[in-house]
Design a protein around this motif. Structure first.
Motif, PDB file in Angstrom:
ATOM      1  N   LYS A 189     -19.150 -60.942 -15.686  1.00 32.98           N
ATOM      2  CA  LYS A 189     -19.092 -61.991 -16.751  1.00 32.98           C
ATOM      3  C   LYS A 189     -17.888 -62.648 -17.139  1.00 32.98           C
ATOM      4  CE  LYS A 189     -23.583 -60.502 -18.330  1.00 32.98           C
ATOM      5  NZ  LYS A 189     -24.335 -59.432 -19.245  1.00 32.98           N
ATOM      6  N   ASP A 190     -16.993 -61.383 -17.267  1.00 30.70           N
ATOM      7  CA  ASP A 190     -15.653 -61.568 -17.851  1.00 30.70           C
ATOM      8  C   ASP A 190     -14.817 -62.025 -16.433  1.00 30.70           C
ATOM      9  OD1 ASP A 190     -16.135 -61.201 -20.310  1.00 30.70           O
ATOM     10  OD2 ASP A 190     -15.720 -58.961 -20.236  1.00 30.70           O
ATOM     11  N   TYR A 191     -14.866 -61.530 -15.209  1.00 29.07           N
ATOM     12  CA  TYR A 191     -14.264 -61.776 -13.965  1.00 29.07           C
ATOM     13  C   TYR A 191     -15.404 -62.241 -13.096  1.00 29.07           C
ATOM     14  CZ  TYR A 191     -11.292 -58.339 -16.311  1.00 29.07           C
ATOM     15  OH  TYR A 191     -10.278 -57.889 -17.292  1.00 29.07           O
ATOM     16  N   PRO A 192     -15.336 -63.470 -13.063  1.00 27.02           N
ATOM     17  CA  PRO A 192     -16.524 -64.399 -12.262  1.00 27.02           C
ATOM     18  C   PRO A 192     -16.267 -64.186 -10.852  1.00 27.02           C
ATOM     19  CG  PRO A 192     -15.284 -65.938 -13.794  1.00 27.02           C
ATOM     20  CD  PRO A 192     -14.702 -64.491 -13.976  1.00 27.02           C
ATOM     21  N   ASP A 193     -14.954 -63.924 -10.372  1.00 23.32           N
ATOM     22  CA  ASP A 193     -14.736 -63.589  -8.849  1.00 23.32           C
ATOM     23  C   ASP A 193     -15.397 -62.162  -8.272  1.00 23.32           C
ATOM     24  OD1 ASP A 193     -13.317 -66.169  -8.261  1.00 23.32           O
ATOM     25  OD2 ASP A 193     -11.634 -65.429  -9.352  1.00 23.32           O
ATOM     26  N   LEU A 194     -15.496 -61.472  -9.230  1.00 22.64           N
ATOM     27  CA  LEU A 194     -15.865 -60.163  -8.797  1.00 22.64           C
ATOM     28  C   LEU A 194     -17.361 -60.228  -8.498  1.00 22.64           C
ATOM     29  CD1 LEU A 194     -14.437 -57.249  -9.233  1.00 22.64           C
ATOM     30  CD2 LEU A 194     -15.979 -56.982 -11.183  1.00 22.64           C
ATOM     31  N   ARG A 195     -17.707 -60.595  -7.004  1.00 18.77           N
ATOM     32  CA  ARG A 195     -19.033 -60.814  -6.595  1.00 18.77           C
ATOM     33  C   ARG A 195     -19.515 -59.724  -5.503  1.00 18.77           C
ATOM     34  NH1 ARG A 195     -17.390 -66.187  -7.239  1.00 18.77           N
ATOM     35  NH2 ARG A 195     -16.617 -66.260  -5.034  1.00 18.77           N
ATOM     36  N   GLU A 196     -18.477 -59.461  -4.644  1.00 17.05           N
ATOM     37  CA  GLU A 196     -18.642 -58.626  -3.566  1.00 17.05           C
ATOM     38  C   GLU A 196     -18.910 -57.155  -3.956  1.00 17.05           C
ATOM     39  OE1 GLU A 196     -19.476 -60.164  -1.110  1.00 17.05           O
ATOM     40  OE2 GLU A 196     -18.290 -62.209  -1.227  1.00 17.05           O
ATOM     41  N   LEU A 197     -19.932 -56.384  -3.516  1.00 12.42           N
ATOM     42  CA  LEU A 197     -20.177 -55.178  -3.163  1.00 12.42           C
ATOM     43  C   LEU A 197     -19.949 -54.552  -1.764  1.00 12.42           C
ATOM     44  CD1 LEU A 197     -23.126 -55.024  -5.649  1.00 12.42           C
ATOM     45  CD2 LEU A 197     -20.983 -53.959  -6.099  1.00 12.42           C
TER      46      LEU A 197
END
Length: 232
Positions: A189-197
């Protein structure tokens, strides 16, 4: 059809079937063929079959292969332990660097990325299992490192990476993978680019799919047994 292509065909089918069985979209999962120690001929064969993402864990081997395959539209993923003095070789080639967990690495990546006028995509490695032999930061250190990374204009944190413990206990493996997903969900939510796992390897990729992985790092199931006496 060689054994490599046959292996890839079987794994791709497994990923599709398992994605469907756990209500996930197959297209949301990227297969990275971990080609470390294997010759460029193997990479060329998989490329012709449609694989464009390959993983390497040593800077020298990455440089050598990237040069030999410069006419191929390959996306390289650096997945190994980072030596800061080798970052100058990794950044110009890598689409993603999966194994970042120290600010000094981010500083150097940013510096080299600036020189090459690129935004380097990185993933932060988390030691979810808490094993001393594994790299990565502890989960409670992620918030601070994400804040630090924001200071660097030529680095973009796009996700998180982890390795499961070497165990046959599937519940233990799933606990680690779900732990990484919970972290991502907490901070996205605070770091929207943080999508990959980035999680899941040859021995546990099906569990990783169930747990939300978006990047699978599969080597030996595709290429066969490795010879660690080659490469560099």
């Amino acid at each position: 059809m060689s054994f490599i292509t046959e292996n890839l065909k079987n794994i791709t089918e497994n990923i599709k079937k398992h994605s469907n069985s756990v209500n996930r979209n197959y297209n949301d999962i990227l297969l990275i063929a971990v080609s470390k120690t294997f010759p460029v001929e193997y990479i060329k064969e998989l490329y012709e079959f449609g694989i464009k993402n390959f993983g390497e864990n040593k800077a020298q081997e990455l440089r050598k292969k990237a040069e030999e395959l410069k006419d191929y539209d390959i996306k390289w993923h650096f997945i190994g332990r980072i030596q800061t003095n080798k970052i100058k070789y990794i950044v110009p080639i890598s689409e993603y660097i999966h194994s970042v967990f120290r600010e000094k690495e981010i500083v150097e990546i940013d510096k080299i990325a600036k020189k090459h006028s690129k935004i380097q995509k990185i993933l932060i490695e988390i030691n979810v299992s808490g094993e001393e032999t594994k790299g990565g930061i502890e989960p409670n250190e992620l918030n601070e490192l994400l804040k630090q990374a924001e200071k660097y204009e030529n680095v973009k944190v796009v996700g998180l990476m982890t390795m499961a413990p070497y165990t046959n206990d599937e519940n233990e493996i799933k606990k680690v993978f779900l732990g990484l997903k919970e972290l991502r969900d907490k901070y996205v939510k605070d770091y929207p680019d943080l999508r990959e796992l980035s999680m899941g390897m040859s021995n546990d990729y099906l569990i990783a799919i169930e747990s939300g992985s978006t990047m699978l790092r599969i080597g030996s199931l595709i290429f066969g047994k490795r010879n660690y006496n080659i490469g560099g």
